[in-house]
Design a protein around this motif. Structure first.
Motif, PDB file in Angstrom:
ATOM      1  N   ARG A  42       0.824  -1.216   0.000  1.00  0.00           N
ATOM      2  CA  ARG A  42       0.000   0.000   0.000  1.00  0.00           C
ATOM      3  C   ARG A  42       0.856   1.262   0.000  1.00  0.00           C
ATOM      4  N   CYS A  43       1.974   1.227   0.678  1.00  0.00           N
ATOM      5  CA  CYS A  43       2.853   2.400   0.742  1.00  0.00           C
ATOM      6  C   CYS A  43       3.666   2.595  -0.532  1.00  0.00           C
ATOM      7  N   VAL A  44       4.109   1.509  -1.127  1.00  0.00           N
ATOM      8  CA  VAL A  44       4.963   1.588  -2.317  1.00  0.00           C
ATOM      9  C   VAL A  44       4.161   1.948  -3.558  1.00  0.00           C
ATOM     10  N   LEU A  45       2.976   1.402  -3.697  1.00  0.00           N
ATOM     11  CA  LEU A  45       2.209   1.528  -4.925  1.00  0.00           C
ATOM     12  C   LEU A  45       1.952   2.965  -5.398  1.00  0.00           C
ATOM     13  N   PRO A  46       1.556   3.900  -4.544  1.00  0.00           N
ATOM     14  CA  PRO A  46       1.261   5.241  -5.054  1.00  0.00           C
ATOM     15  C   PRO A  46       2.445   5.933  -5.734  1.00  0.00           C
ATOM     16  N   GLY A  47       3.644   5.646  -5.325  1.00  0.00           N
ATOM     17  CA  GLY A  47       4.820   6.271  -5.924  1.00  0.00           C
ATOM     18  C   GLY A  47       5.472   5.438  -7.010  1.00  0.00           C
ATOM     19  N   LEU A  48       4.863   4.322  -7.322  1.00  0.00           N
ATOM     20  CA  LEU A  48       5.450   3.374  -8.268  1.00  0.00           C
ATOM     21  C   LEU A  48       4.943   3.637  -9.678  1.00  0.00           C
ATOM     22  N   SER A  72      -5.053  -8.359  -9.207  1.00  0.00           N
ATOM     23  CA  SER A  72      -5.684  -9.550  -8.626  1.00  0.00           C
ATOM     24  C   SER A  72      -5.590  -9.582  -7.095  1.00  0.00           C
ATOM     25  N   HIS A  73      -5.106  -8.505  -6.514  1.00  0.00           N
ATOM     26  CA  HIS A  73      -4.884  -8.463  -5.067  1.00  0.00           C
ATOM     27  C   HIS A  73      -6.206  -8.511  -4.311  1.00  0.00           C
ATOM     28  N   ALA A  74      -6.192  -9.097  -3.140  1.00  0.00           N
ATOM     29  CA  ALA A  74      -7.385  -9.177  -2.300  1.00  0.00           C
ATOM     30  C   ALA A  74      -7.788  -7.816  -1.737  1.00  0.00           C
ATOM     31  N   ASP A  75      -6.847  -6.894  -1.656  1.00  0.00           N
ATOM     32  CA  ASP A  75      -7.110  -5.582  -1.082  1.00  0.00           C
ATOM     33  C   ASP A  75      -7.743  -4.650  -2.110  1.00  0.00           C
ATOM     34  N   GLU A  76      -8.889  -4.099  -1.765  1.00  0.00           N
ATOM     35  CA  GLU A  76      -9.626  -3.228  -2.678  1.00  0.00           C
ATOM     36  C   GLU A  76      -8.834  -1.970  -3.035  1.00  0.00           C
ATOM     37  N   TYR A  77      -8.133  -1.388  -2.069  1.00  0.00           N
ATOM     38  CA  TYR A  77      -7.355  -0.175  -2.341  1.00  0.00           C
ATOM     39  C   TYR A  77      -6.302  -0.441  -3.414  1.00  0.00           C
ATOM     40  N   ILE A  78      -5.594  -1.542  -3.296  1.00  0.00           N
ATOM     41  CA  ILE A  78      -4.547  -1.859  -4.269  1.00  0.00           C
ATOM     42  C   ILE A  78      -5.147  -2.080  -5.650  1.00  0.00           C
ATOM     43  N   ARG A  79      -6.257  -2.786  -5.713  1.00  0.00           N
ATOM     44  CA  ARG A  79      -6.915  -3.011  -7.016  1.00  0.00           C
ATOM     45  C   ARG A  79      -7.377  -1.684  -7.633  1.00  0.00           C
ATOM     46  N   HIS A  80      -7.933  -0.806  -6.818  1.00  0.00           N
ATOM     47  CA  HIS A  80      -8.375   0.498  -7.313  1.00  0.00           C
ATOM     48  C   HIS A  80      -7.186   1.354  -7.738  1.00  0.00           C
TER      49      HIS A  80
END
Length: 88
Positions: A42-48, A72-80
């Motif tokens: 969750r922390c890495v994704l926004p800057g990636l 395909s991640h279970a976490d909705e935030y990551i998928r969004h």
């Protein structure tokens, strides 16, 4: 107080920061793919960057892997978040 090198101005030499940025991007990409911890992802994704053109060709498969993991991640935030970043 006396400077050891009196001929220097104390200013850092200008340098091309693009190498540092490229190293950071690669490290973040590798961490996102290899580290399954939810908070890390969750922390890495926004800057990636998830665009292949942001990386050398040898990392394009890793970009594909990161996108697939996020989609395909279970976490909705990551998928969004991945859809927001990739824009597909």
């Amino acid at each position: 107080m006396r400077a050891e090198n009196p001929g220097t101005t104390g200013r850092a030499e200008p340098h091309d920061g693009s190498a540092v940025v490229a190293e950071w991007n690669e490290a973040a990409l590798r961490e996102f793919v290899s580290n399954e911890h939810l908070d890390v992802r969750r922390c890495v994704l926004p800057g990636l960057s998830l665009r292949k053109e942001a990386y050398p060709s040898e990392l394009h498969d890793l970009v594909d892997a990161a996108v697939a993991i996020a989609r395909s991640h279970a976490d909705e935030y990551i998928r969004h978040r991945v859809e927001h970043q990739v824009g597909d």
